[in-house]
Design a protein around this motif. Sequence first.
Motif, PDB file in Angstrom:
ATOM      1  N   GLU A  83       0.744  -1.325  -0.175  1.00 23.96           N
ATOM      2  CA  GLU A  83       0.065  -0.019   0.004  1.00 23.96           C
ATOM      3  C   GLU A  83       0.774   1.202   0.035  1.00 23.96           C
ATOM      4  O   GLU A  83       0.593   2.103  -0.791  1.00 23.96           O
ATOM      5  CB  GLU A  83      -0.901  -0.005   1.320  1.00 23.96           C
TER       6      GLU A  83
ATOM      7  N   ARG B  33      -6.740  -1.668  -6.505  1.00 23.37           N
ATOM      8  CA  ARG B  33      -5.437  -0.987  -6.066  1.00 23.37           C
ATOM      9  C   ARG B  33      -4.278  -1.155  -7.226  1.00 23.37           C
ATOM     10  O   ARG B  33      -3.291  -0.772  -7.241  1.00 23.37           O
ATOM     11  CB  ARG B  33      -4.809  -1.568  -4.680  1.00 23.37           C
TER      12      ARG B  33
ATOM     13  N   GLU C 201      -8.549  -6.655  -2.518  1.00 24.99           N
ATOM     14  CA  GLU C 201      -8.272  -5.354  -2.937  1.00 24.99           C
ATOM     15  C   GLU C 201      -7.535  -5.310  -3.931  1.00 24.99           C
ATOM     16  O   GLU C 201      -6.981  -4.085  -4.705  1.00 24.99           O
ATOM     17  CB  GLU C 201      -8.037  -4.553  -1.747  1.00 24.99           C
TER      18      GLU C 201
END
Length: 330
Positions: free
Chosen positions: A267, A311, A307
């Motif tokens: 992230e 992303r 996710e």
Amino acid sequence: MLARVLTPMILAAGLLAAAPARAQVDPLPSWNDGAAKARIVAFVRAVTEPGSKDFVPLAERIAVFDNDGTLWAEQPAYFQLAFAVDRAQAVIAKNPDLAKRPSLRAAAKRDMKALAATGEKGIAELLAVTHAGMTTEEFAAIVREWVRTAKHPTLKRPYTELTYAPMRELLDYLRANGFQTWIVSGGGVEFMRVITEELYGVPPQQVVGSSIKTRYEVRNGQPAIVRLPEIDFIDDKAGKPIGIHKAIGRRPVAAFGNSDGDFEMLEWTTASPGARLGVIVHHDDAAREFAYDRSSHIGKLARGLDEAPQRGWTVVSMRNDWKTVFAPQR
């Protein structure tokens, strides 16, 4: 005379003809052609080609890799835990009172069910006791000997033969294109530093990991760093970006992991501007290795799977994207 003139021209023509062939050599031969491989190659080209809008200067080409489950296997237990279990008998032999501790007693008997019942606290205690009370040089020697002789409990192969060929090729490919390759793992930093250069070509100064506290002493007239049975830093989950910031001082442009323990590292890496690459290795190959994700006791992968698409992270299928899994020892 004519021969002397023509010979250099013929040689030059041969070299020119050979150049395209060399340029077309597959840098990732253990990878099947597909979206994952194409994404990696396209990213490397985009950030290394002068004049590209995504060009990244050499100093900023930093790629970070988790270790357990990303560069080598991690099932049915982390390899460093296997090391601690093997060490339990030795430390109890030196100090029998340690057998009164449930985690040490279970490990010495190789009772993994009883060890698991001690929980995170018990396992942390086991790691602290079996990894401390010695100098850093003594610890490195013990790790080196264990790695040389120990074998995986089910695969019956040395742990050094359980590194992933596609990922080792990827490390080499990135370095050939000017990247610094760093290992950022929840494993013990001094445990990994003993083996990473030989296995992956990653020098010890480019390894970030969990650590215990140490103390400087002079023993028998010689300076030494002594390992203490206290946790200093846990390099996992949100700790990974912190470890990267402290050790590297730059945000990576590429991150590779395999579990939700790597989520924050991916992230943080991919959230910054410019071309960025986030890759998750999905263990879905029970035939050649192990198949696990959402319900696994270690290496759990749920949020990352959910996710990754939104992303822009690439999920690598071990079953579909890798021609081979394990690499021969270097």
